[in-house]
Scaffold this active site. Structure first.
Site, PDB file in Angstrom:
ATOM      1  N   LYS A  98       0.833  -1.185   0.000  1.00  0.00           N
ATOM      2  CA  LYS A  98       0.000   0.000   0.000  1.00  0.00           C
ATOM      3  C   LYS A  98       0.876   1.245   0.000  1.00  0.00           C
ATOM      4  O   LYS A  98       2.022   1.165   0.467  1.00  0.00           O
ATOM      5  CB  LYS A  98      -0.923  -0.015   1.209  1.00  0.00           C
ATOM      6  CG  LYS A  98      -0.188   0.349   2.520  1.00  0.00           C
ATOM      7  CD  LYS A  98      -0.820  -0.156   3.725  1.00  0.00           C
ATOM      8  CE  LYS A  98      -0.219  -1.427   4.204  1.00  0.00           C
ATOM      9  NZ  LYS A  98       1.214  -1.562   4.209  1.00  0.00           N
ATOM     10  N   ASP A 179       1.319   7.763   2.287  1.00  0.00           N
ATOM     11  CA  ASP A 179       2.061   6.895   3.198  1.00  0.00           C
ATOM     12  C   ASP A 179       1.272   6.567   4.461  1.00  0.00           C
ATOM     13  O   ASP A 179       1.285   5.430   4.926  1.00  0.00           O
ATOM     14  CB  ASP A 179       3.386   7.551   3.583  1.00  0.00           C
ATOM     15  CG  ASP A 179       4.546   6.984   2.804  1.00  0.00           C
ATOM     16  OD1 ASP A 179       5.135   5.991   3.260  1.00  0.00           O
ATOM     17  OD2 ASP A 179       4.843   7.517   1.715  1.00  0.00           O
TER      18      ASP A 179
END
Length: 345
Positions: A98, A179
């Site tokens: 991710k 992030d």
């Protein structure tokens, strides 16, 4: 594949790849057989560290390795589209870190490629595979707190990160949102789905990435989700979901919790604890087990981390970036209406 061990390839040799590989080698039904980096020296050092038999100094060799059942992609996320796409095109199954890609357009391309090839593809959203998070979601779906009215989640690091750090580099997809913010957004959408409208504000760096972002996600049901992420302030990293009949609080580290507390009207708070048998709190083994389960079952996706859900999260992240004015180098303009991105045909 029902009886055999699953053979893994690792694409990247950074910290995330090392963490995942360390957890992977502890699983008796997993075997790490190859690793690839952009340099032979980096791959060789990583292979020696974890006892991996083959080390490649290029991505293509790993993608073509037919002894690899699934590749874990852990490059910086600006390279996810290229790395995962290379592996899928070569017929490999893929678990991709991710955020899945830089934007929904790239994510859609990967999903389309996987479906065209009949290959397995999953985002490495370990939070969705965590047993305690799954239990919390089941309680919500069973009506333990009634109809969900609001969700709150935050993820912030104290920093500061210098301008040269990858988190502040637009070319690497820097900023708090991709992030860190992917976790609060994914948490909200795990419980409420894709929002119908998105409002957001951010503090941007001189480089043009977000240092701190807050977003309000609105739903047609009337529910709201407030999400926040930061590279300039350490937050509680907590989450809560409030319903018409109660509330669930997930304290520090909501993405890999060791406990949560259920509050219901007229009842004492009820604490749910992680089962020690499930392994360490921060283990990435849960997502690896889910990948291997799906591969043995002949599935091309995971019901725990469905691709349609990943695409929905990417659309929301795009909408937030659209609202705050963050665009990465080389990105094409996208049309974003409310919370839903419209990708040109």
């Amino acid at each position: 594949m029902a009886e055999q061990r699953v053979r893994w390839g690792i694409l990247s040799t950074g910290a995330m790849a090392a963490t995942f590989t360390a957890d992977l080698v502890d699983l008796p039904d997993a075997e790490v057989v190859a690793v690839a980096s952009r340099t032979r020296a980096s791959a060789k050092e990583f292979a020696e560290r974890f006892g991996i038999p083959r080390a490649y100094g290029d991505w293509e060799s790993l993608a073509r390795d037919e002894d690899v059942d699934v590749v874990y992609v852990a490059t910086p996320h600006a390279a996810h589209r290229a790395a995962a796409g290379l592996c899928l095109a070569a017929g490999r199954n893929v678990l991709c870190e991710k955020p899945f890609t830089l934007n929904a357009r790239e994510a859609g391309e990967l999903v389309a490629l996987a479906r065209e090839r009949g290959s397995f593809l999953m985002e490495a959203m370990w939070m969705y595979c965590n047993p305690l998070v799954r239990r919390m979601r089941a309680l919500v779906e069973d009506g333990a707190i009634g109809e969900v009215r609001s969700v709150q989640a935050d993820f912030g690091l104290a920093g500061p990160f210098p301008p040269a750090h990858r988190l502040r580099d637009p070319a690497q997809g820097g900023g708090a949102l991709l992030d860190l913010g992917v976790y609060p957004v994914s948490f909200a959408q795990l419980l409420l789905g894709e929002p119908s409208d998105v409002a957001a504000r951010a503090v941007l760096s001189d480089e043009g990435v977000d240092l701190q972002t807050g977003a309000l996600l609105s739903y047609e049901s009337g529910a709201l989700a407030s999400v926040h992420c930061s590279l300039i302030g350490g937050t509680p990293n907590s989450a809560s979901v409030t319903g018409s009949k109660g509330r669930i609080d997930v304290p520090d580290g909501f993405f890999s919790p060791d406990r949560f507390v259920l509050h219901r009207e007229g009842a004492a708070p009820e604490e749910f604890l992680a089962d020690p048998a499930d392994g360490p709190r921060a283990s990435l083994g849960h997502e690896a087990r889910e990948v291997m389960r799906a591969l043995r079952a002949g599935e091309t996706g995971s019901p725990l981390v469905p691709l349609d859900g990943t695409l929905a999260v990417m659309r929301t992240l795009d909408a937030i970036r659209d609202r705050v004015g963050v665009r990465y180098p080389g990105e094409e303009p996208v049309e974003v209406a409310a919370g839903r991105q419209v990708t040109p045909a």
